[in-house]
Write a protein that holds these residues in place. Structure first.
Motif, PDB file in Angstrom:
ATOM      1  N   TRP A  36       0.852  -1.176   0.000  1.00 44.41           N
ATOM      2  CA  TRP A  36       0.000   0.000   0.000  1.00 44.41           C
ATOM      3  C   TRP A  36       0.893   1.233   0.000  1.00 44.41           C
ATOM      4  O   TRP A  36       1.831   1.321   0.797  1.00 44.41           O
ATOM      5  N   TYR A  37       0.607   2.144  -0.882  1.00 40.79           N
ATOM      6  CA  TYR A  37       1.310   3.408  -0.976  1.00 40.79           C
ATOM      7  C   TYR A  37       0.308   4.538  -0.865  1.00 40.79           C
ATOM      8  O   TYR A  37      -0.891   4.339  -1.052  1.00 40.79           O
ATOM      9  N   ARG A  38       0.797   5.729  -0.575  1.00 44.63           N
ATOM     10  CA  ARG A  38      -0.087   6.885  -0.556  1.00 44.63           C
ATOM     11  C   ARG A  38       0.644   8.096  -1.101  1.00 44.63           C
ATOM     12  O   ARG A  38       1.869   8.180  -1.069  1.00 44.63           O
ATOM     13  N   GLN A  39      -0.140   9.044  -1.599  1.00 41.66           N
ATOM     14  CA  GLN A  39       0.435  10.220  -2.213  1.00 41.66           C
ATOM     15  C   GLN A  39      -0.482  11.419  -1.992  1.00 41.66           C
ATOM     16  O   GLN A  39      -1.697  11.319  -2.123  1.00 41.66           O
ATOM     17  N   VAL A  40       0.122  12.548  -1.651  1.00 43.47           N
ATOM     18  CA  VAL A  40      -0.602  13.801  -1.517  1.00 43.47           C
ATOM     19  C   VAL A  40      -0.087  14.763  -2.571  1.00 43.47           C
ATOM     20  O   VAL A  40       1.043  14.616  -3.056  1.00 43.47           O
ATOM     21  N   PRO A  41      -0.878  15.758  -2.952  1.00 41.15           N
ATOM     22  CA  PRO A  41      -0.431  16.700  -3.973  1.00 41.15           C
ATOM     23  C   PRO A  41       0.893  17.353  -3.618  1.00 41.15           C
ATOM     24  O   PRO A  41       1.095  17.800  -2.488  1.00 41.15           O
ATOM     25  N   GLY A  42       1.789  17.386  -4.595  1.00 44.66           N
ATOM     26  CA  GLY A  42       3.072  18.028  -4.400  1.00 44.66           C
ATOM     27  C   GLY A  42       4.119  17.189  -3.713  1.00 44.66           C
ATOM     28  O   GLY A  42       5.243  17.668  -3.501  1.00 44.66           O
ATOM     29  N   LYS A  43       3.774  15.956  -3.353  1.00 46.72           N
ATOM     30  CA  LYS A  43       4.725  15.095  -2.674  1.00 46.72           C
ATOM     31  C   LYS A  43       4.868  13.768  -3.410  1.00 46.72           C
ATOM     32  O   LYS A  43       3.994  13.354  -4.166  1.00 46.72           O
ATOM     33  N   GLU A  88      -2.874  13.992   8.787  1.00 48.66           N
ATOM     34  CA  GLU A  88      -1.728  13.756   7.928  1.00 48.66           C
ATOM     35  C   GLU A  88      -1.795  12.438   7.174  1.00 48.66           C
ATOM     36  O   GLU A  88      -0.951  12.167   6.312  1.00 48.66           O
ATOM     37  N   ASP A  89      -2.786  11.597   7.481  1.00 49.54           N
ATOM     38  CA  ASP A  89      -3.011  10.381   6.712  1.00 49.54           C
ATOM     39  C   ASP A  89      -3.792  10.655   5.432  1.00 49.54           C
ATOM     40  O   ASP A  89      -3.948   9.751   4.605  1.00 49.54           O
ATOM     41  N   THR A  90      -4.297  11.863   5.285  1.00 53.60           N
ATOM     42  CA  THR A  90      -5.050  12.227   4.092  1.00 53.60           C
ATOM     43  C   THR A  90      -4.183  12.069   2.851  1.00 53.60           C
ATOM     44  O   THR A  90      -3.093  12.638   2.774  1.00 53.60           O
ATOM     45  N   ALA A  91      -4.659  11.294   1.900  1.00 55.12           N
ATOM     46  CA  ALA A  91      -3.900  11.012   0.685  1.00 55.12           C
ATOM     47  C   ALA A  91      -4.731  10.129  -0.228  1.00 55.12           C
ATOM     48  O   ALA A  91      -5.779   9.614   0.167  1.00 55.12           O
ATOM     49  N   VAL A  92      -4.251   9.967  -1.440  1.00 56.95           N
ATOM     50  CA  VAL A  92      -4.762   8.917  -2.306  1.00 56.95           C
ATOM     51  C   VAL A  92      -3.951   7.668  -2.011  1.00 56.95           C
ATOM     52  O   VAL A  92      -2.719   7.701  -2.042  1.00 56.95           O
ATOM     53  N   TYR A  93      -4.633   6.586  -1.718  1.00 52.18           N
ATOM     54  CA  TYR A  93      -3.978   5.335  -1.376  1.00 52.18           C
ATOM     55  C   TYR A  93      -4.005   4.391  -2.568  1.00 52.18           C
ATOM     56  O   TYR A  93      -5.055   4.181  -3.182  1.00 52.18           O
ATOM     57  N   TYR A  94      -2.841   3.818  -2.866  1.00 54.31           N
ATOM     58  CA  TYR A  94      -2.678   2.947  -4.022  1.00 54.31           C
ATOM     59  C   TYR A  94      -2.236   1.557  -3.610  1.00 54.31           C
ATOM     60  O   TYR A  94      -1.407   1.395  -2.713  1.00 54.31           O
ATOM     61  N   CYS A  95      -2.761   0.587  -4.284  1.00 57.32           N
ATOM     62  CA  CYS A  95      -2.347  -0.797  -4.127  1.00 57.32           C
ATOM     63  C   CYS A  95      -1.305  -1.126  -5.189  1.00 57.32           C
ATOM     64  O   CYS A  95      -1.417  -0.690  -6.336  1.00 57.32           O
ATOM     65  N   ARG A  96      -0.295  -1.890  -4.798  1.00 57.98           N
ATOM     66  CA  ARG A  96       0.789  -2.244  -5.702  1.00 57.98           C
ATOM     67  C   ARG A  96       1.092  -3.730  -5.594  1.00 57.98           C
ATOM     68  O   ARG A  96       1.137  -4.280  -4.501  1.00 57.98           O
ATOM     69  N   ALA A  97       1.299  -4.355  -6.723  1.00 62.68           N
ATOM     70  CA  ALA A  97       1.699  -5.756  -6.778  1.00 62.68           C
ATOM     71  C   ALA A  97       3.014  -5.853  -7.524  1.00 62.68           C
ATOM     72  O   ALA A  97       3.094  -5.484  -8.699  1.00 62.68           O
ATOM     73  N   ASP A  98       4.036  -6.338  -6.845  1.00 62.38           N
ATOM     74  CA  ASP A  98       5.350  -6.507  -7.433  1.00 62.38           C
ATOM     75  C   ASP A  98       5.560  -7.990  -7.687  1.00 62.38           C
ATOM     76  O   ASP A  98       5.811  -8.749  -6.752  1.00 62.38           O
TER      77      ASP A  98
END
Length: 117
Positions: A36-43, A88-98
């Motif tokens: 699980w990854y997360r991303q906020v604008p500008g980061k 600070e947990d506010t973000a778009v959360y992404y699922c990733r499969a490696d």
């Protein structure tokens, strides 16, 4: 090919909980490192948690003790239980499969989590 679809995001008050789901189009846990990854604008997108075959898990320091990652192989679904949520947990959360054995990585489209009073 593997498709990943996240769900469960939404608006929650600080201190509240959400459970995110990542549904995979086929069984991949045996050959994949899930994350699980997360991303906020500008980061930059940051790692939140990983889940490997056998149930091995790792967490970012910022979420240790609050988030729990788990998998249900029968449902081809990865979960992220998020408790004691902070703004600070506010973000778009992404699922990733490696899929390292196949040298390929798949990403879901993301789900928005907003923690606000």
């Amino acid at each position: 090919q593997v498709q990943l679809v996240e769900s469960g995001g939404g608006l929650v008050q600080p201190g509240g909980s959400l459970r995110l789901s990542c549904a995979a189009s086929r069984s991949i846990f045996s050959v994949a490192v899930m994350g699980w990854y997360r991303q906020v604008p500008g980061k930059e997108r940051e790692l939140v948690a990983t889940f490997t075959n056998g149930g091995r898990t790792d967490y970012a320091d910022s979420v240790k003790g609050r988030f729990t990652v788990s998998g249900d192989n029968a449902k081809n679904t990865l979960y992220l239980q998020m408790n004691s949520l902070k703004p600070e947990d506010t973000a778009v959360y992404y699922c990733r499969a490696d899929l390292g054995v196949y040298r390929v990585i798949y990403w879901g489209p993301g789900t928005q989590v907003t923690v606000s009073s």
